[in-house]
Write an enzyme that holds these catalytic residues in place. Structure first.
Site, PDB file in Angstrom:
ATOM      1  N   GLY A   1       8.736  24.281  -1.916  1.00  0.00           N
ATOM      2  CA  GLY A   1       9.808  24.784  -2.780  1.00  0.00           C
ATOM      3  C   GLY A   1      10.151  23.795  -3.886  1.00  0.00           C
ATOM      4  O   GLY A   1      10.353  24.180  -5.048  1.00  0.00           O
TER       5      GLY A   1
ATOM      6  N   GLU B   1      12.652  12.136  -3.286  1.00  0.00           N
ATOM      7  CA  GLU B   1      11.852  12.378  -2.080  1.00  0.00           C
ATOM      8  C   GLU B   1      12.014  11.216  -1.104  1.00  0.00           C
ATOM      9  O   GLU B   1      11.749  10.064  -1.448  1.00  0.00           O
ATOM     10  CB  GLU B   1      10.381  12.574  -2.455  1.00  0.00           C
ATOM     11  CG  GLU B   1       9.410  12.613  -1.284  1.00  0.00           C
ATOM     12  CD  GLU B   1       9.778  13.605  -0.191  1.00  0.00           C
ATOM     13  OE1 GLU B   1       9.905  14.809  -0.475  1.00  0.00           O
ATOM     14  OE2 GLU B   1       9.929  13.160   0.981  1.00  0.00           O
TER      15      GLU B   1
ATOM     16  N   HIS C   1       6.542  25.430  12.196  1.00  0.00           N
ATOM     17  CA  HIS C   1       7.024  26.394  11.216  1.00  0.00           C
ATOM     18  C   HIS C   1       8.489  26.724  11.443  1.00  0.00           C
ATOM     19  O   HIS C   1       8.844  27.883  11.675  1.00  0.00           O
ATOM     20  CB  HIS C   1       6.177  27.677  11.285  1.00  0.00           C
ATOM     21  CG  HIS C   1       4.727  27.432  11.017  1.00  0.00           C
ATOM     22  ND1 HIS C   1       3.725  28.119  11.639  1.00  0.00           N
ATOM     23  CD2 HIS C   1       4.115  26.564  10.184  1.00  0.00           C
ATOM     24  CE1 HIS C   1       2.542  27.688  11.207  1.00  0.00           C
ATOM     25  NE2 HIS C   1       2.756  26.730  10.322  1.00  0.00           N
TER      26      HIS C   1
HETATM   27  C1  FAD Z   1       0.984  19.519  11.352  1.00  0.00           C
HETATM   28  C2  FAD Z   1       1.458  20.658  10.488  1.00  0.00           C
HETATM   29  C3  FAD Z   1       0.551  21.625  10.043  1.00  0.00           C
HETATM   30  C4  FAD Z   1       0.992  22.682   9.251  1.00  0.00           C
HETATM   31  N1  FAD Z   1       0.084  23.595   8.772  1.00  0.00           N
HETATM   32  C5  FAD Z   1       0.494  24.607   7.993  1.00  0.00           C
HETATM   33  C6  FAD Z   1      -0.441  25.529   7.443  1.00  0.00           C
HETATM   34  O1  FAD Z   1      -1.640  25.418   7.652  1.00  0.00           O
HETATM   35  N2  FAD Z   1       0.033  26.530   6.660  1.00  0.00           N
HETATM   36  C7  FAD Z   1       1.360  26.678   6.395  1.00  0.00           C
HETATM   37  O2  FAD Z   1       1.731  27.629   5.698  1.00  0.00           O
HETATM   38  N3  FAD Z   1       2.260  25.804   6.887  1.00  0.00           N
HETATM   39  C8  FAD Z   1       1.863  24.771   7.657  1.00  0.00           C
HETATM   40  N4  FAD Z   1       2.776  23.870   8.127  1.00  0.00           N
HETATM   41  C9  FAD Z   1       4.184  24.066   7.793  1.00  0.00           C
HETATM   42  C10 FAD Z   1       4.469  23.589   6.373  1.00  0.00           C
HETATM   43  O3  FAD Z   1       4.196  22.209   6.271  1.00  0.00           O
HETATM   44  C11 FAD Z   1       5.936  23.886   6.036  1.00  0.00           C
HETATM   45  O4  FAD Z   1       6.194  25.243   6.284  1.00  0.00           O
HETATM   46  C12 FAD Z   1       6.233  23.600   4.579  1.00  0.00           C
HETATM   47  O5  FAD Z   1       5.881  22.278   4.246  1.00  0.00           O
HETATM   48  C13 FAD Z   1       7.718  23.810   4.309  1.00  0.00           C
HETATM   49  O6  FAD Z   1       7.931  23.676   2.924  1.00  0.00           O
HETATM   50  P1  FAD Z   1       9.375  23.301   2.370  1.00  0.00           P
HETATM   51  O7  FAD Z   1       9.332  23.425   0.906  1.00  0.00           O
HETATM   52  O8  FAD Z   1      10.386  24.094   3.124  1.00  0.00           O
HETATM   53  O9  FAD Z   1       9.632  21.774   2.798  1.00  0.00           O
HETATM   54  P2  FAD Z   1       8.686  20.534   3.019  1.00  0.00           P
HETATM   55  O10 FAD Z   1       7.315  20.803   2.532  1.00  0.00           O
HETATM   56  O11 FAD Z   1       8.837  20.117   4.449  1.00  0.00           O
HETATM   57  O12 FAD Z   1       9.331  19.429   2.074  1.00  0.00           O
HETATM   58  C14 FAD Z   1      10.624  18.941   2.239  1.00  0.00           C
HETATM   59  C15 FAD Z   1      10.661  17.510   1.754  1.00  0.00           C
HETATM   60  O13 FAD Z   1      12.027  17.119   1.612  1.00  0.00           O
HETATM   61  C16 FAD Z   1      12.151  15.755   1.968  1.00  0.00           C
HETATM   62  N5  FAD Z   1      13.557  15.505   2.337  1.00  0.00           N
HETATM   63  C17 FAD Z   1      14.243  15.962   3.408  1.00  0.00           C
HETATM   64  N6  FAD Z   1      15.524  15.547   3.371  1.00  0.00           N
HETATM   65  C18 FAD Z   1      15.658  14.802   2.244  1.00  0.00           C
HETATM   66  C19 FAD Z   1      16.749  14.098   1.654  1.00  0.00           C
HETATM   67  N7  FAD Z   1      17.972  14.084   2.211  1.00  0.00           N
HETATM   68  N8  FAD Z   1      16.529  13.406   0.495  1.00  0.00           N
HETATM   69  C20 FAD Z   1      15.299  13.408  -0.095  1.00  0.00           C
HETATM   70  N9  FAD Z   1      14.222  14.064   0.436  1.00  0.00           N
HETATM   71  C21 FAD Z   1      14.408  14.757   1.577  1.00  0.00           C
HETATM   72  C22 FAD Z   1      11.188  15.592   3.121  1.00  0.00           C
HETATM   73  O14 FAD Z   1      10.796  14.232   3.243  1.00  0.00           O
HETATM   74  C23 FAD Z   1      10.029  16.508   2.711  1.00  0.00           C
HETATM   75  O15 FAD Z   1       9.010  15.793   2.057  1.00  0.00           O
HETATM   76  C24 FAD Z   1       2.357  22.796   8.905  1.00  0.00           C
HETATM   77  C25 FAD Z   1       3.276  21.812   9.343  1.00  0.00           C
HETATM   78  C26 FAD Z   1       2.835  20.757  10.122  1.00  0.00           C
HETATM   79  C27 FAD Z   1       3.827  19.726  10.559  1.00  0.00           C
END
Ligand code: FAD
Length: 554
Positions: A20, A39, A476
């Site tokens: 996102g 980050e 997830h």
């Molecule tokens: C081992 C593993 C395998 C996966 N494989 C898949 C896959 O194959 N396909 C799939 O669709 N999904 C997969 N996922 C899930 C996927 O990684 C997540 O669904 C996705 O990354 C979520 O996206 P997001 O934008 O919600 O947040 P994220 O990508 O988790 O990003 C959030 C970021 O915010 C940062 N953050 C948090 N709090 C703060 C703060 N207070 N200040 C500053 N920074 C902060 C974190 O460090 C993080 O980097 C996998 C997850 C794991 C753990």
């Protein structure tokens, strides 16, 4: 008097650089806004990534204990949640599987009826897929062949498919590890190297073949002028004096996430905020800010409808068989019934630490009965095959011998997160889970694990915490700030604007309003594309974008 635009350090702050956050950063900077991305995690390169999961300090994230990796595991009563923490968010550790949600999810859950999702989303999925370089996995390796054979033996072989992945694969008949100038963005992106099928996606791609966000959205955002602040944790977001709804901008406080003592506090002012800290990270931050009075008007629905995608991790271990670690982390999947989807997952050779969480497969309802059954299974196996049973408990060789079966269900089931003092540590508030437990035992999935083991001459396996504590593991975690019609139903409206505040958005997995039954990252990306498409270019910005008190103003 509210400050003028040029008196702000940046126009927008994006908190978190995952799916996102990276989409938001690129689309906002393209519209002419001055963007900063905060980050908490570190920036990684193919050279700095660990070779195996035994390199705990470079894999696991617990900075207080000197562990500064990109993978985190959080333990709650209702789920063990795995997630990423890095520049590029979860994309650094994710398996690269990018599937659109089945159409039916748009007609269930809190977002149903708020927009013509079925008509709108295909366009956004298309953009997200192009940007993340989605292609069909061409490389089937032993774990995928095993999945197909087991599905055929179980009678649903026709549902076998090779996954859609965001991985730069070699051309047919060519070997991997070949470098090319940017193949995705007409020369604007970085040079890339083709996949070697080492199975290392989850440990971070050391060849630059996985289309991680730091090589796609975030790379382009930085090129256009967005500034990324790694190892910077946001600890406070507060409306500036003059407008308690944020109409006059926000003050953001940060600390260095990897420092023990000198935490280098920072202060920035912004007109707008995009929260993209992931489902868990955004809930945690908003709970703290609602509780400390910085953002008191956040909806009371915060923390409700947290979903685990109804997941269960099972598998099969085949000591002495062929090497199941080769390929792409998730190369294929099958549907074992209309609601239940299973994918074959692997870790690269040598990354055996996860074996410490696996044990002999055990059925049954949760509680002492299941634990008793498990003890009986282990003892029985020890008496019948002592050497084989001991071998199954040894971590060495696990990644080469083991196929993880990631089972996901599109059935509804959710828990709640609250901000409370836990009984075992009453000194400060933290996230705690509540509600009815999501089932850890999915009989058809266990049956299928047995079939996989039988076809390959191995032993079916379960996750130990699922048996001992009735706690499912999930990569997830979604929801908690769901899209809804009003603040008494969710935290954001269908354009992902936070109810009660101006120029504040949430773009991450926390807004998802239903269990998808598939991996969520492509949907998070597509929804962020959609949310950003409503924001006007900087030149015409009126800076009063809001659904204050739940009005559904356009
Ligand atoms: C081992 C593993 C395998 C996966 N494989 C898949 C896959 O194959 N396909 C799939 O669709 N999904 C997969 N996922 C899930 C996927 O990684 C997540 O669904 C996705 O990354 C979520 O996206 P997001 O934008 O919600 O947040 P994220 O990508 O988790 O990003 C959030 C970021 O915010 C940062 N953050 C948090 N709090 C703060 C703060 N207070 N200040 C500053 N920074 C902060 C974190 O460090 C993080 O980097 C996998 C997850 C794991 C753990």
């Amino acid at each position: 008097m509210a400050p003028r635009n040029e008196e702000f350090d940046f126009d927008f702050i994006v908190i978190g650089s995952g799916f996102g956050g990276s989409v938001s950063a690129l689309r906002l900077v393209e519209k002419g806004y001055r963007v900063a991305v905060m980050e908490m995690g570190r920036r990684w390169t193919p050279q700095s990534l660990p070779h195996t999961s035994w390199s705990i300090h470079r894999w696991f994230w617990r900075p207080k204990f000197g562990l500064r990796g990109f993978f985190n595991m959080r333990f709650f009563r209702h789920a063990t949640i795995f997630h990423g923490c890095a520049v590029g968010g979860g994309s650094i550790t994710y398996a690269g599987t990018l599937l659109p949600a089945p159409e039916k999810v748009w007609t269930t859950g809190s977002w149903a009826g708020l927009s013509d999702w079925q008509a709108e989303m295909p366009n956004h999925y298309q953009t997200a897929s192009r940007m993340l370089g989605v292609t069909q996995n061409k490389i089937l390796w032993p774990a995928d062949h095993l999945l197909r054979k087991a599905a055929e033996a179980a009678g649903f072989g026709r549902t076998f498919y090779s996954t859609s992945v965001g991985i730069f694969q070699p051309a047919d008949g060519e070997a991997g590890n070949k470098s090319f100038p940017d193949p995705f963005f007409g020369g604007e992106g970085p040079p890339r190297t083709t996949c070697t099928s080492c199975g290392g996606c989850i440990m971070g791609c050391r060849y630059g073949a996985k289309n991680t966000l730091d090589l796609t959205y975030l790379y382009l955002a930085e090129k256009c002028g967005a500034q990324v602040f790694p190892e910077t944790k946001v600890v406070n977001v507060k409306p500036l004096a003059g407008a308690s709804d944020g109409g006059a901008g926000y003050e953001i406080r940060t600390v260095k996430s990897t420092a023990w003592i000198r935490r280098q506090p920072g202060r920035f002012t912004r007109r707008g905020v995009v929260l993209s800290a992931s489902s868990l990270g955004t809930m945690e931050l908003l709970f703290r800010l609602k509780d400390n009075g910085s953002l008191p008007a956040i909806s009371g629905r915060l923390g409700k409808h947290v979903r685990t995608n109804s997941e269960s991790l099972i598998g099969a271990r085949m000591p002495g068989a062929e090497d199941f670690s080769q390929g792409i982390a998730i190369g294929s999947g099958v549907y074992i019934d209309e609601h239940t989807h299973v994918e074959a997952v692997r870790y690269p050779s040598g990354s055996d630490t996860m074996s410490l969480l696996t044990t002999i497969l055990t059925d049954g309802l949760p509680g002492w009965q299941r634990i008793g059954l498990w003890l009986r299974n282990v003892l029985g196996s020890l008496l019948r095959h002592p050497l084989k049973t001991l071998r199954l408990a040894l971590p060495w060789g696990w990644a080469r011998e083991h196929v993880i079966l990631l089972c996901m269900q599109a059935l509804d089931g959710h828990i709640q997160m609250r901000w409370e003092r836990p009984w075992f540590w009453p000194f400060r508030k933290t996230l705690v889970s509540r509600g009815k437990k999501v089932p850890t035992y999915i009989p058809r999935a266990n049956e299928f694990a047995r079939k996989v083991a039988q076809v390959a001459g191995g032993t079916a396996m379960s996750m130990l915490p699922e048996i001992l504590f009735d706690v499912p593991g999930t990569a997830h975690c979604i929801g908690g700030c769901v899209i809804a019609a009003s603040p008494d139903r969710g935290v954001v409206d269908h354009r992902q604007r936070v109810f009660g505040y101006r120029n504040m958005y949430i773009c991450d997995g926390s807004v998802l309003g239903a269990n998808l039954g598939v991996n969520p990252s492509l949907t998070i990306t597509a929804l962020a594309e959609r949310a950003m498409s409503f924001i006007p270019p900087a030149a015409g910005a009126a800076w009063n974008d809001a659904v204050v008190r739940g009005t559904t103003a356009p």
